[in-house]
Design a protein around this motif. Structure first.
Motif, PDB file in Angstrom:
ATOM      1  N   ALA A  18       0.819  -1.208   0.000  1.00  0.00           N
ATOM      2  CA  ALA A  18       0.000   0.000   0.000  1.00  0.00           C
ATOM      3  C   ALA A  18       0.852   1.257   0.000  1.00  0.00           C
ATOM      4  CB  ALA A  18      -0.977   0.015   1.159  1.00  0.00           C
ATOM      5  N   GLN A  19       0.165   2.417   0.121  1.00  0.00           N
ATOM      6  CA  GLN A  19       0.857   3.706   0.201  1.00  0.00           C
ATOM      7  C   GLN A  19       1.657   3.700   1.475  1.00  0.00           C
ATOM      8  OE1 GLN A  19       0.950   6.240  -1.857  1.00  0.00           O
ATOM      9  NE2 GLN A  19       1.933   7.790  -0.614  1.00  0.00           N
ATOM     10  N   VAL A  36       6.661   5.084  -0.874  1.00  0.00           N
ATOM     11  CA  VAL A  36       6.293   6.152  -1.787  1.00  0.00           C
ATOM     12  C   VAL A  36       5.892   7.374  -0.966  1.00  0.00           C
ATOM     13  CG1 VAL A  36       4.727   6.910  -3.601  1.00  0.00           C
ATOM     14  CG2 VAL A  36       5.571   4.551  -3.577  1.00  0.00           C
ATOM     15  N   VAL A  37       6.585   8.481  -1.176  1.00  0.00           N
ATOM     16  CA  VAL A  37       6.329   9.715  -0.426  1.00  0.00           C
ATOM     17  C   VAL A  37       5.385  10.630  -1.191  1.00  0.00           C
ATOM     18  CG1 VAL A  37       7.395  11.770   0.610  1.00  0.00           C
ATOM     19  CG2 VAL A  37       8.569   9.557   0.710  1.00  0.00           C
ATOM     20  N   ALA A  38       5.557  10.731  -2.512  1.00  0.00           N
ATOM     21  CA  ALA A  38       4.716  11.628  -3.312  1.00  0.00           C
ATOM     22  C   ALA A  38       4.758  11.196  -4.767  1.00  0.00           C
ATOM     23  CB  ALA A  38       5.196  13.074  -3.177  1.00  0.00           C
ATOM     24  N   ASP A  39       3.709  11.580  -5.508  1.00  0.00           N
ATOM     25  CA  ASP A  39       3.651  11.392  -6.956  1.00  0.00           C
ATOM     26  C   ASP A  39       3.856  12.745  -7.612  1.00  0.00           C
ATOM     27  OD1 ASP A  39       2.940   8.507  -7.409  1.00  0.00           O
ATOM     28  OD2 ASP A  39       1.288   9.069  -6.098  1.00  0.00           O
ATOM     29  N   LEU A  40       4.831  12.822  -8.532  1.00  0.00           N
ATOM     30  CA  LEU A  40       5.215  14.081  -9.142  1.00  0.00           C
ATOM     31  C   LEU A  40       5.171  13.943 -10.662  1.00  0.00           C
ATOM     32  CD1 LEU A  40       8.252  14.664  -6.765  1.00  0.00           C
ATOM     33  CD2 LEU A  40       5.983  15.692  -6.544  1.00  0.00           C
ATOM     34  N   ASP A  41       5.503  15.022 -11.361  1.00  0.00           N
ATOM     35  CA  ASP A  41       5.435  15.035 -12.813  1.00  0.00           C
ATOM     36  C   ASP A  41       6.823  15.287 -13.383  1.00  0.00           C
ATOM     37  OD1 ASP A  41       4.733  15.178 -15.438  1.00  0.00           O
ATOM     38  OD2 ASP A  41       3.515  16.990 -15.277  1.00  0.00           O
ATOM     39  N   SER A  42       7.485  14.230 -13.807  1.00  0.00           N
ATOM     40  CA  SER A  42       8.833  14.317 -14.389  1.00  0.00           C
ATOM     41  C   SER A  42       9.792  15.120 -13.520  1.00  0.00           C
ATOM     42  CB  SER A  42       8.759  14.922 -15.796  1.00  0.00           C
ATOM     43  OG  SER A  42       8.015  14.097 -16.656  1.00  0.00           O
ATOM     44  N   PRO A  43      10.000  14.707 -12.261  1.00  0.00           N
ATOM     45  CA  PRO A  43      10.956  15.414 -11.402  1.00  0.00           C
ATOM     46  C   PRO A  43      12.387  15.159 -11.851  1.00  0.00           C
ATOM     47  CG  PRO A  43      10.210  13.422 -10.318  1.00  0.00           C
ATOM     48  CD  PRO A  43       9.411  13.544 -11.581  1.00  0.00           C
ATOM     49  N   TRP A  44      13.277  16.088 -11.473  1.00  0.00           N
ATOM     50  CA  TRP A  44      14.675  15.999 -11.915  1.00  0.00           C
ATOM     51  C   TRP A  44      15.641  15.952 -10.741  1.00  0.00           C
ATOM     52  CZ3 TRP A  44      16.171  16.479 -17.266  1.00  0.00           C
ATOM     53  CH2 TRP A  44      17.545  16.454 -17.477  1.00  0.00           C
ATOM     54  N   ALA A  45      15.472  16.860  -9.773  1.00  0.00           N
ATOM     55  CA  ALA A  45      16.427  16.958  -8.662  1.00  0.00           C
ATOM     56  C   ALA A  45      15.700  17.423  -7.412  1.00  0.00           C
ATOM     57  CB  ALA A  45      17.564  17.919  -9.001  1.00  0.00           C
ATOM     58  N   MET A  46      16.367  17.273  -6.253  1.00  0.00           N
ATOM     59  CA  MET A  46      15.749  17.654  -4.990  1.00  0.00           C
ATOM     60  C   MET A  46      16.817  18.022  -3.982  1.00  0.00           C
ATOM     61  SD  MET A  46      14.696  13.926  -3.404  1.00  0.00           S
ATOM     62  CE  MET A  46      14.167  14.648  -1.860  1.00  0.00           C
ATOM     63  N   GLY A 359       9.645   9.969 -14.747  1.00  0.00           N
ATOM     64  CA  GLY A 359       8.518   9.788 -15.645  1.00  0.00           C
ATOM     65  C   GLY A 359       8.144   8.332 -15.844  1.00  0.00           C
ATOM     66  N   GLY A 360       7.711   7.997 -17.060  1.00  0.00           N
ATOM     67  CA  GLY A 360       7.215   6.657 -17.321  1.00  0.00           C
ATOM     68  C   GLY A 360       5.778   6.512 -16.833  1.00  0.00           C
ATOM     69  N   ASP A 361       5.324   5.282 -16.672  1.00  0.00           N
ATOM     70  CA  ASP A 361       3.946   5.039 -16.268  1.00  0.00           C
ATOM     71  C   ASP A 361       3.620   5.652 -14.922  1.00  0.00           C
ATOM     72  OD1 ASP A 361       3.573   3.639 -18.587  1.00  0.00           O
ATOM     73  OD2 ASP A 361       3.975   1.681 -17.676  1.00  0.00           O
ATOM     74  N   SER A 362       4.613   5.725 -14.026  1.00  0.00           N
ATOM     75  CA  SER A 362       4.376   6.259 -12.684  1.00  0.00           C
ATOM     76  C   SER A 362       4.419   7.779 -12.655  1.00  0.00           C
ATOM     77  CB  SER A 362       5.434   5.722 -11.718  1.00  0.00           C
ATOM     78  OG  SER A 362       6.705   6.223 -12.092  1.00  0.00           O
ATOM     79  N   GLN A 363       4.860   8.417 -13.756  1.00  0.00           N
ATOM     80  CA  GLN A 363       4.998   9.872 -13.865  1.00  0.00           C
ATOM     81  C   GLN A 363       6.092  10.456 -12.980  1.00  0.00           C
ATOM     82  OE1 GLN A 363       3.467  11.852 -16.248  1.00  0.00           O
ATOM     83  NE2 GLN A 363       3.067   9.776 -16.935  1.00  0.00           N
ATOM     84  N   GLY A 364       6.695   9.664 -12.142  1.00  0.00           N
ATOM     85  CA  GLY A 364       7.819  10.143 -11.361  1.00  0.00           C
ATOM     86  C   GLY A 364       7.546  10.221  -9.880  1.00  0.00           C
ATOM     87  N   ARG A 365       7.741   9.116  -9.193  1.00  0.00           N
ATOM     88  CA  ARG A 365       7.478   9.086  -7.758  1.00  0.00           C
ATOM     89  C   ARG A 365       8.713   9.504  -6.951  1.00  0.00           C
ATOM     90  NH1 ARG A 365       5.522   3.050  -6.864  1.00  0.00           N
ATOM     91  NH2 ARG A 365       7.529   2.757  -7.922  1.00  0.00           N
ATOM     92  N   LEU A 366       8.473  10.069  -5.786  1.00  0.00           N
ATOM     93  CA  LEU A 366       9.495  10.297  -4.762  1.00  0.00           C
ATOM     94  C   LEU A 366       9.425   9.131  -3.799  1.00  0.00           C
ATOM     95  CD1 LEU A 366      11.548  11.945  -3.110  1.00  0.00           C
ATOM     96  CD2 LEU A 366       9.613  13.236  -2.166  1.00  0.00           C
ATOM     97  N   ILE A 367      10.546   8.406  -3.673  1.00  0.00           N
ATOM     98  CA  ILE A 367      10.563   7.168  -2.895  1.00  0.00           C
ATOM     99  C   ILE A 367      11.638   7.264  -1.815  1.00  0.00           C
ATOM    100  CG2 ILE A 367      10.965   4.667  -3.001  1.00  0.00           C
ATOM    101  CD1 ILE A 367       9.951   4.749  -5.863  1.00  0.00           C
ATOM    102  N   LYS A 368      11.307   6.817  -0.634  1.00  0.00           N
ATOM    103  CA  LYS A 368      12.212   6.807   0.510  1.00  0.00           C
ATOM    104  C   LYS A 368      12.652   5.379   0.789  1.00  0.00           C
ATOM    105  CE  LYS A 368      12.183   8.030   5.461  1.00  0.00           C
ATOM    106  NZ  LYS A 368      11.325   8.617   6.556  1.00  0.00           N
ATOM    107  N   LEU A 369      13.963   5.171   0.930  1.00  0.00           N
ATOM    108  CA  LEU A 369      14.533   3.858   1.242  1.00  0.00           C
ATOM    109  C   LEU A 369      15.021   3.833   2.688  1.00  0.00           C
ATOM    110  CD1 LEU A 369      16.688   3.231  -1.982  1.00  0.00           C
ATOM    111  CD2 LEU A 369      14.216   2.887  -1.661  1.00  0.00           C
ATOM    112  N   THR A 370      14.587   2.833   3.423  1.00  0.00           N
ATOM    113  CA  THR A 370      15.014   2.645   4.806  1.00  0.00           C
ATOM    114  C   THR A 370      15.400   1.185   5.008  1.00  0.00           C
ATOM    115  OG1 THR A 370      12.694   2.360   5.433  1.00  0.00           O
ATOM    116  CG2 THR A 370      13.660   4.532   5.796  1.00  0.00           C
ATOM    117  N   PRO A 371      16.217   0.868   6.014  1.00  0.00           N
ATOM    118  CA  PRO A 371      16.640  -0.518   6.200  1.00  0.00           C
ATOM    119  C   PRO A 371      15.466  -1.433   6.522  1.00  0.00           C
ATOM    120  CG  PRO A 371      18.048   0.986   7.436  1.00  0.00           C
ATOM    121  CD  PRO A 371      16.886   1.780   6.949  1.00  0.00           C
ATOM    122  N   ARG A 372      15.529  -2.651   6.033  1.00  0.00           N
ATOM    123  CA  ARG A 372      14.541  -3.659   6.424  1.00  0.00           C
ATOM    124  C   ARG A 372      14.802  -4.107   7.871  1.00  0.00           C
ATOM    125  NH1 ARG A 372      11.674  -6.226   2.362  1.00  0.00           N
ATOM    126  NH2 ARG A 372      12.366  -5.790   0.223  1.00  0.00           N
ATOM    127  N   GLY A 373      13.767  -4.665   8.449  1.00  0.00           N
ATOM    128  CA  GLY A 373      13.966  -5.272   9.758  1.00  0.00           C
ATOM    129  C   GLY A 373      13.127  -4.626  10.826  1.00  0.00           C
TER     130      GLY A 373
END
Length: 373
Positions: A18-19, A36-46, A359-373
């Motif tokens: 899920a979200q 997934v933190v946010a859905d954006l439109d062809s993001p480039w940098a942050m 971009g692509g089908d997702s239009q460009g998501r902002l995703i956060k990676l954290t350790p599993r466990g």
């Protein structure tokens, strides 16, 4: 750092749904969960603001303010970019003295006399929390010359660790020879003052180069970052083969288009880098290519085994690539299949790794990676 330190975590439990935390995109378990933190439109940098909110650029020229949880996304300014092809609103970096100056640096592609080129600009962030705007935007530097075409702008920004100098990448604009031309800034890494002027003491000015030039013989420089020891690392897209990670040394020639570990797209050969050829060889190269986008040197605590390593977004490879850095040497590390083009990699204030999809089908998501466990 070595992949073996994360071997156990590769067998960790599957991610939640899920979200929020998501299953690994493809290619089996990874040592991180994806949120997934946010859905954006062809993001480039942050980049992150001190309050842990974010500034994000989008290809069509919008600079976004994104809340820490991604639920509030506002456009705080729109720049007059030429977004055809590989053009757009590109990098965004805070001034070293942002706490007092509130200055924000940006790069974008623009049309002008002679064609198109990359521009360095800055503005000032103002307004109450949640209602910020970026104003007073001024042009600091424009690539020389402007030429026809829509590719290889580069436009990455990094400040030196002491905050005195700004490093700015100018791609060779798919024109090849300007990378070796001392009168052009194309195909070069530049060292400027924070006001966009040539930095004093640049090493090639006495040899007839433009006074901004720090190193040359580059192709499409899409990532630069300093490590904790003050070394400057750069990654660039090679031609057909030969994507590179370079350790930047002042005044050096990195070879393109006279030397490359790839070939021209029309099949013409380019001599490979070899000892004694007079060019700086890459520390790491890829063939098949990864199409690198963005570069970050990790310094956080959430992934201690990766501290000091480089992370690169993979565009055509749809991957997150780790490069093991040891002093002034580098070797290939992990290549995690992300199932989407990764344009940007950034470290969050809490030590998480953040990705921007391109971009692509997702239009460009902002995703956060954290350790599993």
């Amino acid at each position: 750092m070595r992949p073996a330190l994360f071997a156990a975590s590769l067998l960790a439990a599957t991610a939640c749904t899920a979200q929020g935390t998501q299953p690994a995109a493809t290619g089996g378990a990874k040592p991180f969960a994806e949120t997934v933190v946010a859905d954006l439109d062809s993001p480039w940098a942050m980049t992150f603001l001190p309050d842990r909110t974010m500034l994000v650029t989008e290809k069509e020229g919008q600079l976004l303010h994104v809340s820490a949880d991604g639920k509030k996304v506002r456009t705080i300014t729109t720049l007059p970019v030429d977004s055809a092809g590989q053009g757009g609103l590109m990098d965004v970096v805070l001034a070293p003295d942002f706490a007092t100056s509130k200055r924000v640096y940006l790069s974008y592609s623009a049309a002008g006399p002679g064609g198109k080129g990359v521009v360095l600009a800055r503005g000032t962030l103002s307004g109450a929390a949640g209602a910020e705007t970026l104003g007073g935007i001024e042009t600091l530097f424009r690539a020389t010359p402007f030429v026809e075409g829509n590719g290889h702008y580069s436009g990455r920004i990094a400040f030196s660790p002491d905050g005195k100098y700004l490093f700015f990448t100018n791609g060779e604009r798919q024109k090849f020879d300007p990378a070796q031309d001392p009168k052009a800034t194309l195909g070069k890494l530049l060292r400027l003052t924070p006001d966009g002027r040539p930095a004093p003491g640049n090493p090639l000015a006495a040899q007839g180069f433009r006074p901004e030039v720090w190193s040359y013989g580059h192709r499409n420089l899409l990532g630069i970052a300093f490590d904790a020891q003050g070394n400057l690392w750069e990654q660039e897209m090679g031609p057909k083969g030969g994507d590179e990670v370079n350790l930047i040394v002042a005044g050096k020639n990195y070879g393109y288009p006279k030397a490359s570990n790839g070939s021209h797209y029309d099949g013409r050969d380019i001599p490979d880098h070899k000892p004694g050829d007079g060019f700086e060889a890459p520390k790491v190269s890829w063939n098949p290519v990864i199409s690198p986008g963005g570069l970050m040197i990790y310094s956080g605590g959430l992934f201690p085994a990766w501290k000091g390593d480089a992370f690169i977004g993979g565009l055509s490879s749809k991957a997150l690539i780790r490069v093991d850095i040891a002093g002034t040497n580098a070797t290939k590390g992990d290549q995690f299949d992300m199932g989407a083009r990764i344009r940007e990699v950034e470290q969050g204030p809490e030590g998480a790794i953040y990705l921007l999809e391109d971009g692509g089908d997702s239009q460009g998501r902002l995703i956060k990676l954290t350790p599993r466990g």
